[in-house]
Design a protein around this motif. Structure first.
Motif, PDB file in Angstrom:
ATOM      1  N   TYR A  80       0.843  -1.193   0.000  1.00  0.00           N
ATOM      2  CA  TYR A  80       0.000   0.000   0.000  1.00  0.00           C
ATOM      3  C   TYR A  80       0.878   1.243   0.000  1.00  0.00           C
ATOM      4  CZ  TYR A  80      -3.484   3.418   1.413  1.00  0.00           C
ATOM      5  OH  TYR A  80      -4.301   4.510   1.466  1.00  0.00           O
ATOM      6  N   ARG A 112      -8.184   3.476   4.397  1.00  0.00           N
ATOM      7  CA  ARG A 112      -7.813   2.785   3.154  1.00  0.00           C
ATOM      8  C   ARG A 112      -6.692   1.773   3.408  1.00  0.00           C
ATOM      9  NH1 ARG A 112     -10.196   5.584  -1.153  1.00  0.00           N
ATOM     10  NH2 ARG A 112     -10.798   7.694  -0.568  1.00  0.00           N
ATOM     11  N   TRP A 157      -8.224  -1.235   4.982  1.00  0.00           N
ATOM     12  CA  TRP A 157      -8.934  -2.005   3.952  1.00  0.00           C
ATOM     13  C   TRP A 157      -7.942  -2.814   3.119  1.00  0.00           C
ATOM     14  CZ3 TRP A 157     -13.413  -3.940   3.079  1.00  0.00           C
ATOM     15  CH2 TRP A 157     -13.732  -4.437   1.815  1.00  0.00           C
ATOM     16  N   HIS A 158      -6.800  -2.232   2.806  1.00  0.00           N
ATOM     17  CA  HIS A 158      -5.776  -2.925   2.029  1.00  0.00           C
ATOM     18  C   HIS A 158      -5.285  -4.170   2.790  1.00  0.00           C
ATOM     19  CE1 HIS A 158      -2.721  -3.090  -1.142  1.00  0.00           C
ATOM     20  NE2 HIS A 158      -1.897  -3.496  -0.188  1.00  0.00           N
ATOM     21  N   TRP A 205      -6.979  -5.808   5.101  1.00  0.00           N
ATOM     22  CA  TRP A 205      -8.112  -6.744   5.116  1.00  0.00           C
ATOM     23  C   TRP A 205      -8.189  -7.516   3.800  1.00  0.00           C
ATOM     24  CZ3 TRP A 205     -11.363  -9.225   8.089  1.00  0.00           C
ATOM     25  CH2 TRP A 205     -12.492  -9.795   7.527  1.00  0.00           C
ATOM     26  N   GLN A 206      -8.077  -6.812   2.690  1.00  0.00           N
ATOM     27  CA  GLN A 206      -8.138  -7.459   1.377  1.00  0.00           C
ATOM     28  C   GLN A 206      -6.988  -8.462   1.214  1.00  0.00           C
ATOM     29  OE1 GLN A 206     -11.510  -6.731   0.413  1.00  0.00           O
ATOM     30  NE2 GLN A 206     -10.413  -7.424  -1.355  1.00  0.00           N
ATOM     31  N   GLU A 255      -7.939 -11.519   3.131  1.00  0.00           N
ATOM     32  CA  GLU A 255      -9.002 -12.233   2.413  1.00  0.00           C
ATOM     33  C   GLU A 255      -8.471 -12.956   1.174  1.00  0.00           C
ATOM     34  OE1 GLU A 255     -12.566 -12.633   2.870  1.00  0.00           O
ATOM     35  OE2 GLU A 255     -11.781 -12.254   4.881  1.00  0.00           O
ATOM     36  N   ASP A 256      -7.527 -12.340   0.483  1.00  0.00           N
ATOM     37  CA  ASP A 256      -7.000 -12.900  -0.755  1.00  0.00           C
ATOM     38  C   ASP A 256      -5.904 -13.945  -0.530  1.00  0.00           C
ATOM     39  OD1 ASP A 256      -8.719 -11.200  -2.052  1.00  0.00           O
ATOM     40  OD2 ASP A 256      -7.177  -9.734  -2.565  1.00  0.00           O
TER      41      ASP A 256
END
Length: 85
Positions: free
Chosen positions: A7, A51, A54-55, A57-58, A61-62
């Motif tokens: 990020y 943000r 969120w990065h 978290w993603q 998740e990924d």
């Protein structure tokens, strides 16, 4: 963590501690113009912080999850590092 995951983010020159301290100063003396923070700058910091979260978290998740039936990577159900998602 977010930077380690790629990020880039915006540079506001602020930290969460600085933003919290500025808000506390303002709340102690809301009528004092000297206590008024640069709201635009602090808002940019807060948006960037969200943000970044969120990065992260993603990325979680990924991430490829470890197969629990794979005994070769079994660590007794305990996470042993950040790559054990």
């Amino acid at each position: 963590m977010a930077r380690a995951l790629g990020y880039a983010g915006g540079e506001t020159g602020l930290t969460g501690a600085q933003t919290a301290a500025a808000y506390q100063r303002f709340m102690r003396a809301p009528a004092d113009p000297a206590a008024e923070p640069d709201w635009t700058r602090h808002e940019r910091y807060c948006e960037d912080d969200c943000r970044a979260l969120w990065h992260v978290w993603q990325a979680i998740e990924d991430a490829r999850r470890r197969d629990p039936s794979d005994s070769a990577t079994d660590s007794g159900g305990q996470q042993t590092g950040l790559t054990d998602f």
